[in-house]
Design a protein around this motif. Structure first.
Motif, PDB file in Angstrom:
ATOM      1  N   ALA A 142      11.970  10.828   4.805  1.00 35.26           N
ATOM      2  CA  ALA A 142      12.049  10.457   3.389  1.00 35.26           C
ATOM      3  C   ALA A 142      11.541   9.041   3.155  1.00 35.26           C
ATOM      4  N   LEU A 143      11.761   8.153   4.126  1.00 32.31           N
ATOM      5  CA  LEU A 143      11.321   6.768   3.980  1.00 32.31           C
ATOM      6  C   LEU A 143       9.807   6.640   3.963  1.00 32.31           C
ATOM      7  N   GLN A 171      14.768   8.731  -3.775  1.00 35.97           N
ATOM      8  CA  GLN A 171      14.918   9.346  -2.461  1.00 35.97           C
ATOM      9  C   GLN A 171      14.707   8.326  -1.342  1.00 35.97           C
ATOM     10  N   THR A 172      13.729   7.454  -1.544  1.00 34.54           N
ATOM     11  CA  THR A 172      13.464   6.416  -0.551  1.00 34.54           C
ATOM     12  C   THR A 172      14.657   5.485  -0.403  1.00 34.54           C
ATOM     13  N   ALA A 203       9.391   0.074  -1.910  1.00 34.10           N
ATOM     14  CA  ALA A 203      10.840   0.184  -2.041  1.00 34.10           C
ATOM     15  C   ALA A 203      11.544  -1.015  -1.412  1.00 34.10           C
ATOM     16  N   LEU A 204      11.061  -1.474  -0.262  1.00 33.25           N
ATOM     17  CA  LEU A 204      11.653  -2.639   0.391  1.00 33.25           C
ATOM     18  C   LEU A 204      11.557  -3.866  -0.505  1.00 33.25           C
ATOM     19  N   VAL A 205      10.365  -4.072  -1.080  1.00 26.65           N
ATOM     20  CA  VAL A 205      10.147  -5.242  -1.930  1.00 26.65           C
ATOM     21  C   VAL A 205      10.981  -5.153  -3.199  1.00 26.65           C
ATOM     22  N   ASP A 206      10.960  -3.993  -3.847  1.00 24.40           N
ATOM     23  CA  ASP A 206      11.655  -3.845  -5.128  1.00 24.40           C
ATOM     24  C   ASP A 206      13.161  -4.024  -4.995  1.00 24.40           C
ATOM     25  N   HIS A 207      13.713  -3.664  -3.836  1.00 29.80           N
ATOM     26  CA  HIS A 207      15.167  -3.732  -3.661  1.00 29.80           C
ATOM     27  C   HIS A 207      15.595  -4.925  -2.812  1.00 29.80           C
ATOM     28  N   VAL A 211       0.820  -1.213   0.000  1.00 31.62           N
ATOM     29  CA  VAL A 211       0.000   0.000   0.000  1.00 31.62           C
ATOM     30  C   VAL A 211       0.853   1.262   0.000  1.00 31.62           C
ATOM     31  N   THR A 212       1.993   1.238   0.700  1.00 34.24           N
ATOM     32  CA  THR A 212       2.804   2.453   0.821  1.00 34.24           C
ATOM     33  C   THR A 212       4.043   2.397  -0.058  1.00 34.24           C
TER      34      THR A 212
END
Length: 398
Positions: free
Chosen positions: A172-173, A182-183, A78-82, A72-73
């Motif tokens: 920023a996170l 930025q994240t 960003a956590l999943v993609d990286h 959702v956020t």
């Protein structure tokens, strides 16, 4: 009916109330299909008992990496993609249980109560600066952020002088307006900072949580990645949610002067007032997202393995079947059944510390500045960040 778009807007001009659609769903379609901004389908749960049932069911996974987990956020994306480790609150037992057991004592009732006198002094020093400074003052910058930021530094063993840096990184996170770049940059900066700090703790341990985690790593009990992921999680979650609860609770009190007068006249009412404000505001919007790892029945509907669930704590905490006149702010109701901290094995590990901070902040604010009121200025309601809050809270007084 057609799938609903989610997230839904809050009522115009009312930051306290959940989306109006939640009440209709709770009455007519308590387990409803919706579509997230990325096009993923998800099931919304709006009744209190369904929300609790889902949160205690091991078939509903809290692991961010589980198939079908609803993202959702932007921070979670960003956590999943990286491929970044999500921290133990976004894992399931036994991994979750193992890491939670290592940190639980530092956030327990005994530890929280031991910190109460220091928190009282901290709050008073923040209010001293507010009263000595210009009007209007920004209660977010001067009180809501410094208090939990400082307290989590004490618990973790992070130098208080570094608060400014990590507050910028965490902002920023979680900021919905941050770009993916930025994240990722903020996540890299905070991870590198904590990695250096963990190395220092291995050389010179102190009486703090990071030192204990570093020692557990030295003994081979946990990996370096576990220490880092837990440190990032606690540093971010340990102050971001409480900071927003402080500012939103203060705003709610200023919008309900009769409740503020009650608490000012009877500071002993603080524990009940805090529980009711937690129920009424439910500032953590998406902390309870789940994915079904096998077919599970909730509220008479079958959720298939690989489908996402959003047990909506804001809707559950306004369920009239459990809380009479749920849209009223009432410091005399028995509110502790709320699910603002979640429910089940993933219930917020920091809830005792958060309660103490809130029990100190609200009475002190009302006692020290009895004529406090909201000043003209833009609040900047947060949207799509997973937390209900305001970016600024301009206040003035006589």
């Amino acid at each position: 009916m057609a799938d609903l778009a989610f997230p839904m807007p809050r009522p115009a001009g009312c930051p306290f109330d959940p989306p109006a659609e939640f009440a209709r769903l709770r009455e007519r379609e308590p387990v409803a299909r919706a579509v997230l901004p990325d096009g993923s389908p998800v099931w919304l749960l709006t009744r209190y008992h369904d929300v609790r049932a889902a949160l205690r069911d091991p078939a509903a996974s809290a692991d961010l990496r589980a198939p079908g987990f609803p993202i959702v956020t932007a921070a979670e994306r960003a956590l999943v993609d990286h491929g970044v480790h999500p921290g133990f609150i976004r894992t399931d037992p036994p991994e979750h249980s193992r890491m939670r057991a290592l940190v639980a004592a530092d956030f327990g009732v005994r530890r929280a109560e031991a910190l109460r006198p220091a928190i009282e002094r901290l709050v008073d020093s923040c209010l001293d600066r507010v009263l000595a400074g210009p009007k209007p003052a920004d209660l977010v910058a001067e009180l809501a952020m410094p208090v939990p930021s400082t307290v989590i530094c004490w618990v973790l063993g992070v130098p208080v002088d570094d608060i400014g840096s990590f507050n910028a990184w965490t902002r920023a996170l979680v900021d919905a307006g941050s770009t993916p770049e930025q994240t990722q940059e903020a996540n890299g900066a905070i991870t590198a900072y904590l990695d250096r700090l963990i190395t220092a703790k291995l050389d010179e341990p102190g009486d703090d949580l990071l030192s204990r985690l570093a020692e557990e790593h030295r003994r081979g009990g946990i990996g370096r990645e576990d220490v880092l992921a837990t440190a990032v999680l606690l540093l971010v979650a340990g102050h971001e949610t409480t900071a927003n609860m402080i500012s939103m609770g203060a705003l709610a009190l200023l919008h309900h002067p009769e409740r503020a007068a009650e608490l000012r006249a009877d500071p002993g009412l603080a524990p009940r007032a805090v529980e009711e404000l937690l129920r009424y505001l439910s500032v953590s919007e998406f902390a309870t997202t789940r994915a079904a790892v096998r077919d599970v029945e909730v509220g008479g509907r079958t959720i298939r393995a690989g489908e996402g669930l959003l047990p909506l704590t804001q809707a559950a905490n306004r369920d009239p079947a459990v809380f009479a006149d749920p849209d009223a702010l009432d410091f005399h109701r028995r509110s502790k059944r709320h699910v603002a901290f979640g429910f089940g094995v993933h219930q917020c590990v920091g809830q005792s510390l958060a309660r103490v901070e809130l029990q100190v902040v609200y009475p002190a604010l009302l006692r020290r500045i009895p004529t406090l009121r909201v000043a003209d200025g833009e609040l900047g309601l947060k949207q799509g960040e997973g937390i209900v809050g305001v970016r600024r809270l301009p206040v003035t007084w006589d």
